[in-house]
Design a protein around this motif. Sequence first.
Motif, PDB file in Angstrom:
ATOM      1  N   ASP A  51       0.832  -1.192   0.000  1.00 44.92           N
ATOM      2  CA  ASP A  51       0.000   0.000   0.000  1.00 44.92           C
ATOM      3  C   ASP A  51       0.872   1.250   0.000  1.00 44.92           C
ATOM      4  N   VAL A  52       0.455   2.276  -0.742  1.00 46.31           N
ATOM      5  CA  VAL A  52       1.094   3.590  -0.693  1.00 46.31           C
ATOM      6  C   VAL A  52      -0.004   4.617  -0.416  1.00 46.31           C
ATOM      7  N   PRO A  53       0.031   5.315   0.718  1.00 41.37           N
ATOM      8  CA  PRO A  53       0.999   5.108   1.793  1.00 41.37           C
ATOM      9  C   PRO A  53       0.770   3.767   2.488  1.00 41.37           C
ATOM     10  N   GLY A  54       1.762   3.305   3.224  1.00 38.16           N
ATOM     11  CA  GLY A  54       1.658   2.020   3.897  1.00 38.16           C
ATOM     12  C   GLY A  54       0.998   2.099   5.254  1.00 38.16           C
ATOM     13  N   PHE A  55       0.457   3.240   5.574  1.00 35.10           N
ATOM     14  CA  PHE A  55      -0.178   3.436   6.875  1.00 35.10           C
ATOM     15  C   PHE A  55      -1.229   4.528   6.721  1.00 35.10           C
ATOM     16  N   ASP A  56      -2.189   4.563   7.633  1.00 37.19           N
ATOM     17  CA  ASP A  56      -3.163   5.656   7.656  1.00 37.19           C
ATOM     18  C   ASP A  56      -2.434   6.898   8.161  1.00 37.19           C
ATOM     19  N   ARG A  57      -2.462   7.972   7.359  1.00 39.56           N
ATOM     20  CA  ARG A  57      -1.687   9.144   7.754  1.00 39.56           C
ATOM     21  C   ARG A  57      -2.533  10.403   7.746  1.00 39.56           C
ATOM     22  N   SER A  58      -2.095  11.332   8.556  1.00 37.66           N
ATOM     23  CA  SER A  58      -2.791  12.602   8.674  1.00 37.66           C
ATOM     24  C   SER A  58      -2.572  13.442   7.421  1.00 37.66           C
ATOM     25  N   ALA A  59      -3.645  14.062   6.923  1.00 38.42           N
ATOM     26  CA  ALA A  59      -3.537  14.908   5.742  1.00 38.42           C
ATOM     27  C   ALA A  59      -3.238  16.359   6.095  1.00 38.42           C
ATOM     28  N   LEU A  60      -3.347  16.713   7.373  1.00 39.04           N
ATOM     29  CA  LEU A  60      -3.168  18.100   7.803  1.00 39.04           C
ATOM     30  C   LEU A  60      -2.492  18.136   9.170  1.00 39.04           C
ATOM     31  N   ASP A  61      -2.046  19.314   9.558  1.00 43.52           N
ATOM     32  CA  ASP A  61      -1.654  19.531  10.946  1.00 43.52           C
ATOM     33  C   ASP A  61      -2.923  19.680  11.771  1.00 43.52           C
ATOM     34  N   HIS A  66     -11.537  10.458  17.927  1.00 44.31           N
ATOM     35  CA  HIS A  66     -12.654   9.614  17.503  1.00 44.31           C
ATOM     36  C   HIS A  66     -13.704  10.508  16.857  1.00 44.31           C
ATOM     37  N   ALA A  67     -14.063  10.219  15.610  1.00 44.03           N
ATOM     38  CA  ALA A  67     -15.012  11.069  14.888  1.00 44.03           C
ATOM     39  C   ALA A  67     -16.357  11.144  15.599  1.00 44.03           C
ATOM     40  N   ARG A  68     -16.789  10.027  16.178  1.00 43.05           N
ATOM     41  CA  ARG A  68     -18.119  10.010  16.795  1.00 43.05           C
ATOM     42  C   ARG A  68     -18.236  10.993  17.958  1.00 43.05           C
ATOM     43  N   GLU A  69     -17.100  11.330  18.565  1.00 43.41           N
ATOM     44  CA  GLU A  69     -17.138  12.230  19.722  1.00 43.41           C
ATOM     45  C   GLU A  69     -17.231  13.695  19.322  1.00 43.41           C
ATOM     46  N   THR A  70     -17.161  13.992  18.005  1.00 45.36           N
ATOM     47  CA  THR A  70     -17.296  15.375  17.555  1.00 45.36           C
ATOM     48  C   THR A  70     -18.709  15.682  17.096  1.00 45.36           C
ATOM     49  N   THR A 172     -16.238  13.301  10.162  1.00 46.86           N
ATOM     50  CA  THR A 172     -16.745  11.950   9.924  1.00 46.86           C
ATOM     51  C   THR A 172     -15.586  10.962   9.885  1.00 46.86           C
ATOM     52  N   PRO A 173     -15.849   9.672  10.063  1.00 47.08           N
ATOM     53  CA  PRO A 173     -14.768   8.682   9.995  1.00 47.08           C
ATOM     54  C   PRO A 173     -14.001   8.791   8.683  1.00 47.08           C
ATOM     55  N   GLY A 174     -12.702   8.862   8.776  1.00 48.25           N
ATOM     56  CA  GLY A 174     -11.845   8.960   7.605  1.00 48.25           C
ATOM     57  C   GLY A 174     -11.565  10.373   7.146  1.00 48.25           C
ATOM     58  N   GLU A 175     -12.224  11.373   7.732  1.00 46.49           N
ATOM     59  CA  GLU A 175     -12.032  12.756   7.283  1.00 46.49           C
ATOM     60  C   GLU A 175     -10.633  13.244   7.632  1.00 46.49           C
ATOM     61  N   ASN A 176      -9.989  13.888   6.661  1.00 45.58           N
ATOM     62  CA  ASN A 176      -8.629  14.424   6.791  1.00 45.58           C
ATOM     63  C   ASN A 176      -7.596  13.327   7.041  1.00 45.58           C
ATOM     64  N   VAL A 177      -7.942  12.098   6.654  1.00 47.87           N
ATOM     65  CA  VAL A 177      -7.018  10.969   6.791  1.00 47.87           C
ATOM     66  C   VAL A 177      -6.786  10.356   5.419  1.00 47.87           C
ATOM     67  N   MET A 178      -5.528  10.186   5.041  1.00 43.03           N
ATOM     68  CA  MET A 178      -5.200   9.460   3.814  1.00 43.03           C
ATOM     69  C   MET A 178      -4.971   8.010   4.216  1.00 43.03           C
ATOM     70  N   ASP A 578     -18.606  -2.902  13.420  1.00 45.07           N
ATOM     71  CA  ASP A 578     -17.427  -2.108  13.769  1.00 45.07           C
ATOM     72  C   ASP A 578     -16.521  -1.973  12.541  1.00 45.07           C
ATOM     73  N   GLY A 579     -16.389  -0.752  12.004  1.00 43.75           N
ATOM     74  CA  GLY A 579     -15.526  -0.508  10.854  1.00 43.75           C
ATOM     75  C   GLY A 579     -16.262  -0.350   9.546  1.00 43.75           C
ATOM     76  N   PHE A 580     -17.594  -0.409   9.562  1.00 46.05           N
ATOM     77  CA  PHE A 580     -18.352  -0.347   8.308  1.00 46.05           C
ATOM     78  C   PHE A 580     -18.070   0.942   7.540  1.00 46.05           C
ATOM     79  N   ASP A 581     -17.927   2.066   8.235  1.00 45.56           N
ATOM     80  CA  ASP A 581     -17.824   3.369   7.570  1.00 45.56           C
ATOM     81  C   ASP A 581     -16.400   3.770   7.194  1.00 45.56           C
ATOM     82  N   PHE A 582     -15.401   3.107   7.732  1.00 44.96           N
ATOM     83  CA  PHE A 582     -14.018   3.498   7.424  1.00 44.96           C
ATOM     84  C   PHE A 582     -13.516   2.569   6.325  1.00 44.96           C
ATOM     85  N   ALA A 583     -13.518   3.060   5.066  1.00 54.16           N
ATOM     86  CA  ALA A 583     -13.334   2.200   3.904  1.00 54.16           C
ATOM     87  C   ALA A 583     -11.935   2.336   3.307  1.00 54.16           C
TER      88      ALA A 583
END
Length: 664
Positions: A51-61, A66-70, A172-178, A578-583
Amino acid sequence: MSERKEFRDLSTVEEAHAAIESLDLDPGVEKVDLDTADGRVLAERIDAGLDVPGFDRSALDGYALHARETFGAGETDPTTFTVVGTVEAGERPATDLGAGEAVEIATGAVMPPDADAMVAVERTDRVARSATECANSAERSSADHSSGQSPREDGETVSKDGDTLLVRTAVTPGENVMAAGADIAAGERALGPGTRLTSREIGLLSALGVDEVSVRAKPRVGIVSTGDELVRPGETVDSGRGQIYDVNSYAVAAGVREAGGEPVVYPHAGDDMAEMERALREAADECDLVLSSGSTSASAVDVVYRVIEEQGDLLLHGVSIKPGKPMLVGQFNESAYIGLPGYPVSALSIFRTFVAPAIRRAAGRAAPPSATVAGRMAVRERHEEGRHRLVPVGLVTDGNGDTLVYPVDKGSGATTSLVEADGIVEMPADVSYLDRDERVSVALFSPDVRPPTVFGVGEDDPLLSRLLDRLDRPRYLGHGSRVGRRRLRDDVSDVAVVSTADEVESGTELGGWTREWGLVVPAGNPAGIDGLADLVERDLRFVNRSTASGLRTSLANALAVLADERGVDRHDLVDAIDGFDFAVESHESPARRVVAGDADAGIGLRATAEKLDCGFVPVGEERVRVLANASRTEKPGVERLRAELDDIGDLVGALPGFGTVDDR
């Protein structure tokens, strides 16, 4: 005076092309290191091995959380978190998130394992703990020097772990995450055979960790200039004796390199038949193609044709073209042979018209068009005014042969954006959009760029990858069934590949296949998963595909059936997984997360499970359809695709869980 030999009946231009195309110039395949692969042509498909990237990484500073807590957070009603750590780029996260906790994170840094989203620093406020709180914290945990609040000598405080974070927006889950594999995913078709490697492709291969590639070997082209009058540059020429400098050897060698061949320049031969035969034999023994210049006319002293006729196989002598009539085509010592005229203008005209295309074909190189091409926008492209923009674009021809231009943009961090583009359209700072059908000028990445013979968008599929290998210069964007349908409706793509249980809603169906889908689980199925109900009822970590994927649609439909059987709302089942929305993106991505131990199950294909030595729990079967743009069914590339679809039995047989439509 010696007897003159007249030209044979002059061949037409078409006959000359046919004679040269009949020659065997195939140089074979060789492996080269990536640092020497620039300009070479791939001999086989390359799939991403990671995978490229090989990890879930932050897209921003900002802050990972947890998305659900926002949920419900806004400018006037922020949600409060406690900052419990920091992750910089290149660091391994050392903090697990609890309820109401967030981690400060830098752009490109690894997301903490439990975090499923991050919020940009601009949408937050950070409130530092008081100096007293920091001092008390230091007394309670004097060994921990990496967190907490430290008083400065001037009485002010600096921000440390334990600060209060006010989040003024919901995410939302996955937002601002590559996500891992969002650029390109393991198992995805990265580059196909016939791809010429430029800095863009080499950048992609570097990102995949590839250090050597199989490429078409460069055809070795021996160059023998003939004539007693020739002198090599650097030597002294005697004009009184009619001597001239050898122009053709160097000019033709440059043309060979430009066409993708490897020139080998031999000492020029005189007009003696024995010497000429010796020079031609030496070149033929060492090269795939031998080019001579001079001694090809009907004069008695121009004897190359006699050598070829007596010692080889003369296929053609003379072409109805000006300049360049005295031209030879034949075989000599099992090597292809072409004789060029002696005059430099004639020699280079024949070389560019007939020989260079043959060398390019042998080297797998495309014919070079202009470095700039005009076309019309296939879709409307918006842009915020204020900054000059370079828009990566791809090219495709419509049913009338006109060039269409479409934007290519998977994000500034995605290497594949450049690979999928053919050039750049500039949008000045005061231009807010390019309208559909607007005429634009495309600056090509290289002069030899041409539109693909067939352009498709849609479902990511292992059989499709193998099918594309059989086509000449295809381009395919595996963005999912939903995007494929939209591109087809917008008249952008030639074909769309979609997986659906419904009948064809638009386009002309060219063919298709079926594929078995279900849950990919670890080898041996240690959790004893029997079906979708286990995902709903048990504490299992699941990995899904993106919303554009046909697999995700099939999963949603299956959950709807399960919900009807239970008399509950489908959304209740979805929320319980658990994990349905993070694709993730590619068809192999969920399975590879299962292999890595990051999930208990993932949506996928039986073929993928067997390829990766995983277990498989079948759920259903999908019909994959290849739909053509109704106005482009007569494009040669589309017709070739239709022909290949009629004969996919071997591809179906090689992939577990796949079947032909007739097998249903």
